[in-house]
Design an enzyme around this catalytic site. Sequence first.
Site, short mmCIF file in Angstrom:
data_model
loop_
_atom_site.label_atom_id
_atom_site.label_comp_id
_atom_site.label_asym_id
_atom_site.label_seq_id
_atom_site.Cartn_x
_atom_site.Cartn_y
_atom_site.Cartn_z
N LYS A 1 -3.41 8.94 3.82
CA LYS A 1 -3.94 8.24 5.01
C LYS A 1 -4.07 6.81 4.50
CE LYS A 1 -7.02 12.05 6.28
NZ LYS A 1 -8.58 12.25 6.26
N GLY A 2 -3.92 6.55 3.20
CA GLY A 2 -4.31 5.35 2.57
C GLY A 2 -3.42 4.21 3.14
N GLU B 1 3.19 2.88 0.43
CA GLU B 1 2.25 3.36 -0.16
C GLU B 1 1.14 2.34 -0.23
OE1 GLU B 1 -0.03 5.38 -0.77
OE2 GLU B 1 0.85 6.91 -2.38
N ASP B 2 0.01 2.75 -0.50
CA ASP B 2 -1.39 1.91 -0.66
C ASP B 2 -1.27 1.53 -2.14
OD1 ASP B 2 -1.99 4.17 -1.58
OD2 ASP B 2 -4.01 4.38 -0.62
N ASP C 1 -0.96 4.04 -9.06
CA ASP C 1 -1.82 3.69 -10.28
C ASP C 1 -1.12 4.43 -11.50
OD1 ASP C 1 -4.23 3.95 -11.89
OD2 ASP C 1 -5.14 5.08 -10.34
N LYS D 1 -1.21 -1.26 -10.01
CA LYS D 1 -2.00 -1.19 -11.31
C LYS D 1 -1.15 -0.86 -12.33
CE LYS D 1 -6.37 0.86 -9.45
NZ LYS D 1 -7.34 2.11 -9.51
N PHE E 1 -11.59 0.48 -9.57
CA PHE E 1 -11.30 1.46 -8.38
C PHE E 1 -11.61 0.43 -7.07
CE2 PHE E 1 -12.70 4.43 -5.29
CZ PHE E 1 -11.63 5.44 -5.29
N VAL E 2 -10.37 0.41 -6.18
CA VAL E 2 -10.68 -0.39 -5.18
C VAL E 2 -10.47 0.17 -3.89
CG1 VAL E 2 -9.63 -2.37 -6.26
CG2 VAL E 2 -8.00 -1.04 -5.13
N ASP F 1 -9.77 4.34 0.39
CA ASP F 1 -11.07 4.79 0.61
C ASP F 1 -11.87 5.42 -0.66
OD1 ASP F 1 -9.43 7.22 -0.19
OD2 ASP F 1 -11.14 8.66 0.17
N ARG G 1 -12.06 2.73 4.43
CA ARG G 1 -10.81 2.47 4.75
C ARG G 1 -10.51 1.26 5.84
NH1 ARG G 1 -7.59 7.01 2.87
NH2 ARG G 1 -8.65 9.01 2.89
#
Length: 177
Positions: free
Chosen positions: A44-45, A100-101, A104, A133, A154-155, A161, A167
């Site tokens: 969902k990001g 993509e959001d 990482d 990241k 962690f954002v 989310d 979100r």
Amino acid sequence: MITQSSDLKVLITEEQIQKRIASLANEINDYYNGEEIVLLCVLKGAVMFAVDLAKHLTMPVKMEFIKLSSYGNGTTSSGQVQSFGTHLEEINGKNVLIVEDIIDTGLTAEFLINYIKEKYTPKTLNFCSLLNKKETRKNSVEPDFYGFEIENKFVVGYGLDDMGYKRNLPFIGYKEV
Ligand code: IMP
Ligand code: MG
């Protein structure tokens, strides 16, 4: 009570996000040079990002969606990813840009790229992530396009989310620990 944003520090403002997305869209417009693309938004990001990015694209654009789930403690990637039986025949023969959001560890991106290549036959396949990241990467996957490089925090917000919440924030923030 769950507080929505009062416990957060702002990392990237709404204005900074929107300005960068407009310039990122120009890079993408230049790269594809008018050729049709399919934006493959990772639910969902990446929803907020894909929608705002799409508004600035000038070539013919289709939008498709894929849902992945990773199992872990929520703030670190477990490297186990599942995709749900989406039928994405629409992407065969097309220029596909995965949206993509965040990248990482890179494990999700790697899974997704391999999954698409195994099941479908896109004409081209590229990867665009709003956030990158770099410090935490566990493989050699790099996005073809990205919005911002960030440090290992962690954002949340703008699609990202915290246990399903936040979100909808228009900015990207982090919890000060
Ligand atoms: P990776 O597989 O470690 O690259 O992680 C990718 C996925 O983990 C992203 O699509 C996010 O869903 C989630 N993720 C990684 N870092 C963050 C973060 O800082 N905030 C929220 N979600 C994150
Ligand atoms: Mg994600």
